[in-house]
Design a protein around this motif. Structure first.
Motif, short mmCIF file in Angstrom:
data_model
loop_
_atom_site.label_atom_id
_atom_site.label_comp_id
_atom_site.label_asym_id
_atom_site.label_seq_id
_atom_site.Cartn_x
_atom_site.Cartn_y
_atom_site.Cartn_z
N ASP A 17 8.56 22.98 -20.41
CA ASP A 17 8.61 23.04 -21.87
C ASP A 17 8.48 24.47 -22.38
O ASP A 17 8.96 24.80 -23.46
CB ASP A 17 7.48 22.20 -22.49
N TRP A 18 7.76 25.32 -21.63
CA TRP A 18 7.50 26.71 -22.01
C TRP A 18 7.81 27.58 -20.80
O TRP A 18 6.89 27.93 -20.04
CB TRP A 18 6.04 26.90 -22.43
N PRO A 19 9.07 27.95 -20.59
CA PRO A 19 9.44 28.71 -19.39
C PRO A 19 8.69 30.04 -19.25
O PRO A 19 8.48 30.51 -18.14
CB PRO A 19 10.94 28.96 -19.56
N LYS A 20 8.28 30.62 -20.39
CA LYS A 20 7.46 31.83 -20.34
C LYS A 20 6.06 31.46 -20.80
O LYS A 20 5.91 30.76 -21.81
CB LYS A 20 8.01 32.91 -21.29
N PRO A 21 5.02 31.94 -20.10
CA PRO A 21 3.67 31.59 -20.54
C PRO A 21 3.33 32.23 -21.88
O PRO A 21 3.79 33.34 -22.17
CB PRO A 21 2.79 32.16 -19.42
N SER A 22 2.56 31.53 -22.69
CA SER A 22 2.14 32.08 -23.98
C SER A 22 1.24 33.28 -23.78
O SER A 22 1.30 34.24 -24.53
CB SER A 22 1.38 31.02 -24.79
N VAL A 23 0.38 33.21 -22.78
CA VAL A 23 -0.56 34.29 -22.50
C VAL A 23 -0.10 35.05 -21.26
O VAL A 23 0.06 34.45 -20.19
CB VAL A 23 -1.99 33.73 -22.27
N PRO A 24 0.14 36.37 -21.40
CA PRO A 24 0.56 37.16 -20.24
C PRO A 24 -0.46 37.04 -19.10
O PRO A 24 -1.66 36.98 -19.35
CB PRO A 24 0.60 38.59 -20.79
N CYS A 34 0.82 13.90 -13.09
CA CYS A 34 2.26 13.74 -12.85
C CYS A 34 2.82 14.75 -11.86
O CYS A 34 3.95 14.59 -11.39
CB CYS A 34 3.03 13.82 -14.17
N GLY A 35 2.07 15.79 -11.56
CA GLY A 35 2.54 16.77 -10.59
C GLY A 35 3.43 17.86 -11.18
O GLY A 35 3.89 18.73 -10.45
N ASP A 36 3.67 17.83 -12.48
CA ASP A 36 4.47 18.88 -13.11
C ASP A 36 3.76 20.23 -13.02
O ASP A 36 2.53 20.30 -13.03
CB ASP A 36 4.73 18.55 -14.58
N GLU A 37 4.54 21.28 -13.00
CA GLU A 37 4.00 22.62 -12.99
C GLU A 37 3.53 22.97 -14.41
O GLU A 37 4.23 22.70 -15.39
CB GLU A 37 5.09 23.60 -12.54
N VAL A 38 2.33 23.56 -14.52
CA VAL A 38 1.77 23.92 -15.83
C VAL A 38 1.24 25.36 -15.79
O VAL A 38 1.02 25.92 -14.73
CB VAL A 38 0.60 22.98 -16.22
N TRP A 39 1.08 25.93 -16.99
CA TRP A 39 0.52 27.28 -17.13
C TRP A 39 -0.99 27.21 -17.31
O TRP A 39 -1.47 26.38 -18.09
CB TRP A 39 1.11 28.00 -18.34
N VAL A 40 -1.72 28.10 -16.65
CA VAL A 40 -3.15 28.24 -16.86
C VAL A 40 -3.43 29.72 -17.09
O VAL A 40 -3.07 30.56 -16.25
CB VAL A 40 -3.97 27.70 -15.67
#
Ligand SMILES: [Zn+2]
Length: 95
Positions: A17-24, A34-40
């Motif tokens: 949904d967000w190919p670039k992370p909001s926070v650098p 679900c096993g989806d890749e997420v930003w942390v």
């Protein structure tokens, strides 16, 4: 997957949904449901080491299964809030 009482999860945006992370400097992790890749973000990873991660859609699905009258509590750490504020300031300076 159901969320037991008093469990703590990190809720994160999905990479699809967000190919670039909001926070650098954010790193990828995996949604525990679900096993989806997420930003942390770096501050979240540092503040909550080892805490399982849920993507936003899985979190929303789990909240809908809570018994009537029970609510999910959502917190943001001071470090994460500063991180978001700094990201917004940096974006404004670039534009
Ligand atoms: Zn998920």
């Amino acid at each position: 997957m159901s969320i037991p009482d008093e469990s703590i999860y990190i809720v994160s945006m999905r990479v699809r949904d967000w190919p670039k992370p909001s926070v650098p400097g954010s790193a990828t992790n995996t949604c525990g449901a679900c096993g989806d890749e997420v930003w942390v973000s770096p501050a979240t990873a540092k503040s909550l080491p080892g805490v399982p991660v849920l993507c936003v859609p899985c979190f929303q699905s789990q909240v809908k299964t809570l018994p009537a009258g029970e609510k999910a509590e959502i917190y943001i750490t001071a470090k994460s809030l500063r991180e978001v504020a700094q990201t917004l300031i940096n974006r404004r300076r670039r534009n």
